[in-house]
Design a protein around this motif. Structure first.
Motif, PDB file in Angstrom:
ATOM      1  N   ASP A  44      42.004  38.417  33.297  1.00  0.00           N
ATOM      2  CA  ASP A  44      41.213  39.652  33.385  1.00  0.00           C
ATOM      3  C   ASP A  44      41.276  40.272  34.778  1.00  0.00           C
ATOM      4  O   ASP A  44      40.272  40.771  35.300  1.00  0.00           O
ATOM      5  CB  ASP A  44      39.755  39.394  32.988  1.00  0.00           C
ATOM      6  CG  ASP A  44      39.618  39.040  31.515  1.00  0.00           C
ATOM      7  OD1 ASP A  44      40.474  39.486  30.733  1.00  0.00           O
ATOM      8  OD2 ASP A  44      38.670  38.324  31.161  1.00  0.00           O
ATOM      9  N   TYR A  45      42.464  40.241  35.374  1.00  0.00           N
ATOM     10  CA  TYR A  45      42.648  40.911  36.662  1.00  0.00           C
ATOM     11  C   TYR A  45      42.590  42.426  36.461  1.00  0.00           C
ATOM     12  O   TYR A  45      43.215  42.964  35.554  1.00  0.00           O
ATOM     13  CB  TYR A  45      43.999  40.549  37.269  1.00  0.00           C
ATOM     14  CG  TYR A  45      44.080  39.158  37.818  1.00  0.00           C
ATOM     15  CD1 TYR A  45      43.438  38.827  39.009  1.00  0.00           C
ATOM     16  CD2 TYR A  45      44.811  38.168  37.165  1.00  0.00           C
ATOM     17  CE1 TYR A  45      43.514  37.543  39.524  1.00  0.00           C
ATOM     18  CE2 TYR A  45      44.898  36.882  37.675  1.00  0.00           C
ATOM     19  CZ  TYR A  45      44.245  36.572  38.856  1.00  0.00           C
ATOM     20  OH  TYR A  45      44.323  35.309  39.363  1.00  0.00           O
ATOM     21  N   PRO A  46      41.856  43.158  37.301  1.00  0.00           N
ATOM     22  CA  PRO A  46      41.878  44.624  37.224  1.00  0.00           C
ATOM     23  C   PRO A  46      43.253  45.136  37.642  1.00  0.00           C
ATOM     24  O   PRO A  46      43.975  44.486  38.399  1.00  0.00           O
ATOM     25  CB  PRO A  46      40.790  45.050  38.200  1.00  0.00           C
ATOM     26  CG  PRO A  46      40.678  43.916  39.171  1.00  0.00           C
ATOM     27  CD  PRO A  46      40.975  42.673  38.382  1.00  0.00           C
ATOM     28  N   TYR A  73      43.925  42.357  42.610  1.00  0.00           N
ATOM     29  CA  TYR A  73      44.395  43.378  41.673  1.00  0.00           C
ATOM     30  C   TYR A  73      45.854  43.125  41.308  1.00  0.00           C
ATOM     31  O   TYR A  73      46.639  42.624  42.126  1.00  0.00           O
ATOM     32  CB  TYR A  73      44.284  44.781  42.279  1.00  0.00           C
ATOM     33  CG  TYR A  73      42.877  45.267  42.491  1.00  0.00           C
ATOM     34  CD1 TYR A  73      42.234  46.051  41.529  1.00  0.00           C
ATOM     35  CD2 TYR A  73      42.180  44.957  43.658  1.00  0.00           C
ATOM     36  CE1 TYR A  73      40.939  46.504  41.727  1.00  0.00           C
ATOM     37  CE2 TYR A  73      40.878  45.412  43.862  1.00  0.00           C
ATOM     38  CZ  TYR A  73      40.264  46.183  42.895  1.00  0.00           C
ATOM     39  OH  TYR A  73      38.984  46.624  43.089  1.00  0.00           O
ATOM     40  N   LEU A 124      45.599  40.539  32.241  1.00  0.00           N
ATOM     41  CA  LEU A 124      45.160  41.846  32.712  1.00  0.00           C
ATOM     42  C   LEU A 124      43.950  42.338  31.914  1.00  0.00           C
ATOM     43  O   LEU A 124      43.925  42.253  30.686  1.00  0.00           O
ATOM     44  CB  LEU A 124      46.291  42.859  32.576  1.00  0.00           C
ATOM     45  CG  LEU A 124      47.652  42.442  33.134  1.00  0.00           C
ATOM     46  CD1 LEU A 124      48.649  43.569  32.977  1.00  0.00           C
ATOM     47  CD2 LEU A 124      47.539  42.028  34.579  1.00  0.00           C
ATOM     48  N   SER A 125      42.971  42.870  32.616  1.00  0.00           N
ATOM     49  CA  SER A 125      41.833  43.494  31.950  1.00  0.00           C
ATOM     50  C   SER A 125      42.161  44.948  31.642  1.00  0.00           C
ATOM     51  O   SER A 125      43.205  45.458  32.039  1.00  0.00           O
ATOM     52  CB  SER A 125      40.589  43.408  32.832  1.00  0.00           C
ATOM     53  OG  SER A 125      40.641  44.386  33.861  1.00  0.00           O
ATOM     54  N   ASP A 126      41.238  45.617  30.950  1.00  0.00           N
ATOM     55  CA  ASP A 126      41.438  47.038  30.685  1.00  0.00           C
ATOM     56  C   ASP A 126      40.822  47.906  31.777  1.00  0.00           C
ATOM     57  O   ASP A 126      40.755  49.128  31.642  1.00  0.00           O
ATOM     58  CB  ASP A 126      40.889  47.429  29.313  1.00  0.00           C
ATOM     59  CG  ASP A 126      39.385  47.229  29.208  1.00  0.00           C
ATOM     60  OD1 ASP A 126      38.771  46.734  30.174  1.00  0.00           O
ATOM     61  OD2 ASP A 126      38.823  47.582  28.146  1.00  0.00           O
ATOM     62  N   LYS A 127      40.382  47.294  32.867  1.00  0.00           N
ATOM     63  CA  LYS A 127      39.858  48.036  34.014  1.00  0.00           C
ATOM     64  C   LYS A 127      41.047  48.519  34.836  1.00  0.00           C
ATOM     65  O   LYS A 127      41.629  47.764  35.612  1.00  0.00           O
ATOM     66  CB  LYS A 127      38.939  47.153  34.852  1.00  0.00           C
ATOM     67  CG  LYS A 127      37.684  46.708  34.119  1.00  0.00           C
ATOM     68  CD  LYS A 127      36.831  45.799  34.982  1.00  0.00           C
ATOM     69  CE  LYS A 127      35.568  45.371  34.248  1.00  0.00           C
ATOM     70  NZ  LYS A 127      34.742  44.443  35.071  1.00  0.00           N
ATOM     71  N   LEU A 128      41.421  49.777  34.646  1.00  0.00           N
ATOM     72  CA  LEU A 128      42.642  50.307  35.250  1.00  0.00           C
ATOM     73  C   LEU A 128      42.316  51.562  36.057  1.00  0.00           C
ATOM     74  O   LEU A 128      41.710  52.502  35.551  1.00  0.00           O
ATOM     75  CB  LEU A 128      43.673  50.619  34.159  1.00  0.00           C
ATOM     76  CG  LEU A 128      45.044  51.089  34.639  1.00  0.00           C
ATOM     77  CD1 LEU A 128      46.140  50.584  33.696  1.00  0.00           C
ATOM     78  CD2 LEU A 128      45.125  52.628  34.734  1.00  0.00           C
ATOM     79  N   LYS A 186      40.582  54.412  33.915  1.00  0.00           N
ATOM     80  CA  LYS A 186      39.128  54.310  34.030  1.00  0.00           C
ATOM     81  C   LYS A 186      38.589  54.855  35.352  1.00  0.00           C
ATOM     82  O   LYS A 186      37.386  55.110  35.469  1.00  0.00           O
ATOM     83  CB  LYS A 186      38.703  52.840  33.882  1.00  0.00           C
ATOM     84  CG  LYS A 186      39.146  52.176  32.577  1.00  0.00           C
ATOM     85  CD  LYS A 186      38.545  52.854  31.373  1.00  0.00           C
ATOM     86  CE  LYS A 186      38.700  52.000  30.115  1.00  0.00           C
ATOM     87  NZ  LYS A 186      40.097  51.702  29.771  1.00  0.00           N
TER      88      LYS A 186
END
Length: 242
Positions: A44-46, A73, A124-128, A186
């Motif tokens: 879950d890395y941004p 990141y 990977l997270s969905d924090k992009l 995001k």
């Protein structure tokens, strides 16, 4: 959309690693940066996607991409094919205004596909967030939902010489009107964005994600008077910062 040939993008990828010994990249990179390093354990890395300026290249902001990777990141940047250092003397044409935001979406497609580097898949997270510099700053606005200027589109009825108008046609007009918003972005960080004239008056007001706008009072290429200030004045979100 609007392209008749496939495009190939060369990517640079940075990520956190526990390695202390490895192959140093040399020309671009600090002493703590290594090629093909081991990925740090975790998930879950941004994600940060970076778009370079006119005649730039993926590694042109290596000091920033390395810094972000060292803070956890996953950072991905591309060479915007046709607008890199090897094209410094080339005349920009209408297609580049179509291509650049689609390059951003293509990078995001690849990041979350099974073509992503195997050690990074599933981490990977969905924090992009999307960062862009200069023409890349403009690219980042468009990829995040900024609307094109109808006045600028209409100007091509009489002006056929500018880079914006030189190859303008009905298909391109409709693509510009439809926009290139990518909902997976995001947060947005435009740095010294230019090309405000191709975006509608208030067009960045359509952006509904947090924006951190970075400009400089001494910037001669993208001065605040014609670029930074208009962009800032048109942003509507309560979470925006400059």
């Amino acid at each position: 959309k609007g392209l008749s040939e496939d495009r190939t993008l060369t990517l640079g990828i940075w990520y956190p690693s526990p390695d202390e010994i490895g192959d140093r990249p040399g020309l671009f990179g600090s002493e703590e940066t290594m090629k093909d390093a081991t990925i740090m354990e975790g998930k879950d890395y941004p994600v940060v996607v970076f778009s370079h300026g006119t005649s730039g290249f993926a590694e042109s902001f290596f000091y920033q991409t390395e810094f972000l990777a060292s803070h956890g990141y996953i950072v991905v940047a591309c060479n915007h094919t046709g607008d890199t250092t090897s094209n410094v003397n080339d005349f920009r044409e209408t297609e580049m205004y179509l291509i650049r935001p689609q390059d951003v979406s293509a990078m995001i497609d690849w990041i979350y596909s099974d073509q992503m580097l195997e050690p990074l898949q599933g981490k990977l997270s969905d924090k992009l967030a999307l960062i862009g510099h200069s023409y890349g700053g403009w690219t980042s606005f468009v990829a995040s939902g900024a609307q094109y200027s109808e006045e600028a589109i209409a100007s091509c009825d009489t002006d056929t010489t500018s880079s914006w108008c030189v190859n303008m046609n009905d298909e391109y007009r409709e693509l510009f009107r439809g926009g290139f918003k990518d909902d997976r972005i995001k947060a947005l960080i435009p740095m010294a964005p230019g090309n405000h004239g191709e975006i509608a008056q208030g067009g960045v007001g359509a952006i509904d994600i947090p924006v951190f706008l970075m400009t400089a009072s001494g910037d001669k290429r993208c001065p605040n008077e014609t670029q930074g200030n208009p962009y800032w004045e048109e942003l509507q979100g309560d979470d925006n910062l400059r």
